[in-house]
Design a protein around this motif. Structure first.
Motif, mmCIF file in Angstrom:
data_model
loop_
_atom_site.group_PDB
_atom_site.id
_atom_site.type_symbol
_atom_site.label_atom_id
_atom_site.label_comp_id
_atom_site.label_asym_id
_atom_site.label_seq_id
_atom_site.Cartn_x
_atom_site.Cartn_y
_atom_site.Cartn_z
ATOM 1 N N ARG A 44 0.919 21.086 14.290
ATOM 2 C CA ARG A 44 0.833 22.257 13.425
ATOM 3 C C ARG A 44 2.243 22.772 13.132
ATOM 4 O O ARG A 44 3.199 22.421 13.815
ATOM 5 C CB ARG A 44 -0.029 23.347 14.056
ATOM 6 C CG ARG A 44 -1.492 22.919 14.278
ATOM 7 C CD ARG A 44 -2.326 24.038 14.850
ATOM 8 N NE ARG A 44 -3.655 23.604 15.235
ATOM 9 C CZ ARG A 44 -4.730 23.632 14.443
ATOM 10 N NH1 ARG A 44 -4.614 24.067 13.195
ATOM 11 N NH2 ARG A 44 -5.910 23.235 14.882
ATOM 12 N N HIS A 45 2.324 23.632 12.122
ATOM 13 C CA HIS A 45 3.605 24.212 11.718
ATOM 14 C C HIS A 45 3.709 25.684 12.125
ATOM 15 O O HIS A 45 4.646 26.083 12.800
ATOM 16 C CB HIS A 45 3.779 24.146 10.193
ATOM 17 C CG HIS A 45 3.634 22.807 9.581
ATOM 18 N ND1 HIS A 45 4.704 21.983 9.332
ATOM 19 C CD2 HIS A 45 2.541 22.146 9.134
ATOM 20 C CE1 HIS A 45 4.285 20.863 8.762
ATOM 21 N NE2 HIS A 45 2.974 20.945 8.620
ATOM 22 N N GLN A 92 7.985 20.295 11.713
ATOM 23 C CA GLN A 92 7.253 19.483 10.752
ATOM 24 C C GLN A 92 6.029 18.754 11.318
ATOM 25 O O GLN A 92 5.641 17.691 10.843
ATOM 26 C CB GLN A 92 8.213 18.516 10.068
ATOM 27 C CG GLN A 92 9.156 19.207 9.088
ATOM 28 C CD GLN A 92 8.390 19.983 8.021
ATOM 29 O OE1 GLN A 92 7.776 19.376 7.137
ATOM 30 N NE2 GLN A 92 8.409 21.315 8.098
ATOM 31 N N ASN A 114 0.115 25.825 2.843
ATOM 32 C CA ASN A 114 -1.118 25.063 2.681
ATOM 33 C C ASN A 114 -2.295 26.027 2.612
ATOM 34 O O ASN A 114 -2.383 26.964 3.409
ATOM 35 C CB ASN A 114 -1.290 24.096 3.854
ATOM 36 C CG ASN A 114 -2.310 23.010 3.569
ATOM 37 O OD1 ASN A 114 -3.323 23.226 2.917
ATOM 38 N ND2 ASN A 114 -2.044 21.816 4.073
ATOM 39 N N GLU A 155 -1.314 28.320 6.027
ATOM 40 C CA GLU A 155 -0.246 27.991 6.970
ATOM 41 C C GLU A 155 1.040 27.598 6.264
ATOM 42 O O GLU A 155 1.034 26.755 5.356
ATOM 43 C CB GLU A 155 -0.695 26.842 7.878
ATOM 44 C CG GLU A 155 0.324 26.451 8.925
ATOM 45 C CD GLU A 155 -0.174 25.353 9.846
ATOM 46 O OE1 GLU A 155 0.527 25.039 10.833
ATOM 47 O OE2 GLU A 155 -1.265 24.802 9.588
ATOM 48 N N THR A 187 4.118 25.444 5.753
ATOM 49 C CA THR A 187 4.379 24.046 6.106
ATOM 50 C C THR A 187 5.846 23.664 5.926
ATOM 51 O O THR A 187 6.282 22.632 6.433
ATOM 52 C CB THR A 187 3.516 23.097 5.267
ATOM 53 O OG1 THR A 187 3.772 23.322 3.877
ATOM 54 C CG2 THR A 187 2.034 23.317 5.552
ATOM 55 N N GLU A 214 -1.507 22.644 -1.643
ATOM 56 C CA GLU A 214 -0.215 23.183 -1.230
ATOM 57 C C GLU A 214 0.384 24.018 -2.358
ATOM 58 O O GLU A 214 0.424 23.607 -3.517
ATOM 59 C CB GLU A 214 0.737 22.057 -0.857
ATOM 60 C CG GLU A 214 2.003 22.550 -0.185
ATOM 61 C CD GLU A 214 2.829 21.420 0.401
ATOM 62 O OE1 GLU A 214 2.878 21.303 1.633
ATOM 63 O OE2 GLU A 214 3.402 20.637 -0.379
#
Length: 294
Positions: free
Chosen positions: A44-45, A36, A15, A20, A22, A2
């Protein structure tokens, strides 16, 4: 892994898996703007969709006489990206083809995702380079899910979506059962007025609109200062989606450069509606801008 970028307004986490987003959080109020990833609802975000958007007919396509399989939205969202560059308020991550990707997608590629902060704005730039000596075919899209804050005074139905410029748009129907669109059954949607949010709105899957110009899609309520504007420039389609029948206090605003397959698709990726053809050694780019207010 992250990563984090930040400025005086926002702290953003990304991430390396899928490049992605997050978390997108206000520095001043600690408000979290991004969904979240509740695994009981949608885990998924804000996935990056590549090299397809949506579902293929029978999850299969053909290229140069051979058949390949790809699952919905492609593989990039589940791949590990590599860090290219990081600054305090910006980051770029890259994904390149490998032996595994070539088994399901026979094209060499370089996909770079760049996030950048400017005051309360977050930009997401998508860049695709074709390093090969033959054309490549792809679609790409953004799929961020945004929180809809509710409390004793606020309900999901207090929020609405507004498209600017304020005008009607062509809506492309998507089947919840097949995940395919039916181009022949396009309709005119009354998007010149706000679209009120409710759980029934997505019972037939995503709302998908065709765009002809730069467009801003705003998530807001008259009862709170919290609102989010997603501005796009060159994407021909945009999807709006939330989980159904489960109740979920989020909505996805999804700029797309591509579409799921048509119900009558023949499977040839070079003829797929909305597909991008990228010439050898050429680069394509698209960008969205997200303004976040609380």
């Amino acid at each position: 892994m992250e990563y984090e970028i930040k400025n005086q307004f926002l702290t953003v986490k990304i991430n390396s898996r899928g490049a992605e987003l997050t978390s997108v959080r206000s520095v001043n109020s600690d408000t979290e703007f991004l969904w979240q990833a509740d695994p009981q609802i949608w885990n998924r975000h804000a996935p990056v969709l590549f090299p397809i958007v949506g579902r293929l007919k029978n999850d299969t396509y053909q290229y140069q006489g051979k058949s390949y399989q790809l699952s919905q939205h492609g593989f990039a969202r589940d791949k590990e990206f590599t860090l290219l560059k990081q600054e305090n308020d910006a980051i770029s991550l890259v994904l390149r083809d490998d032996a595994d990707s070539l088994k399901e997608y026979p094209f060499h590629f370089e996909l770079v995702i760049t996030y950048r902060l400017l005051n309360n704005l977050l930009t997401e730039q998508l860049s695709v380079r074709n390093p090969a000596n033959e054309a490549m075919y792809f679609s790409i899209g953004c799929h961020p899910g945004f929180n809809i804050p509710v409390n004793n005074q606020l309900k999901k139905s207090n929020y609405y979506l507004q498209m600017l410029p304020s005008k009607d748009h062509i809506r492309i129907p998507i089947s919840k059962e097949t995940g395919l669109h039916d181009w022949a059954k396009r309709t005119i949607a009354a998007t010149d007025t706000p679209i009120e949010l409710n759980d029934e709105l997505f019972k037939n899957d995503a709302l998908v609109f065709e765009l002809k110009e730069a467009t801003k899609l705003s998530l807001r309520s008259e009862k709170t200062s919290y609102h989010i504007n997603v501005t796009t420039e060159n994407n021909p389609f945009i999807g709006v989606w939330s989980q159904y029948p489960q109740t979920a206090n989020y909505v996805c605003i999804e700029p797309w450069w591509g579409l799921c397959d048509d119900v009558n698709a023949d499977g040839d990726i070079s003829k797929k509606r909305g597909i991008i053809k990228l010439a050898p050694n050429e680069e394509w780019s698209g960008k969205i801008t997200i303004a976040l207010h609380d």
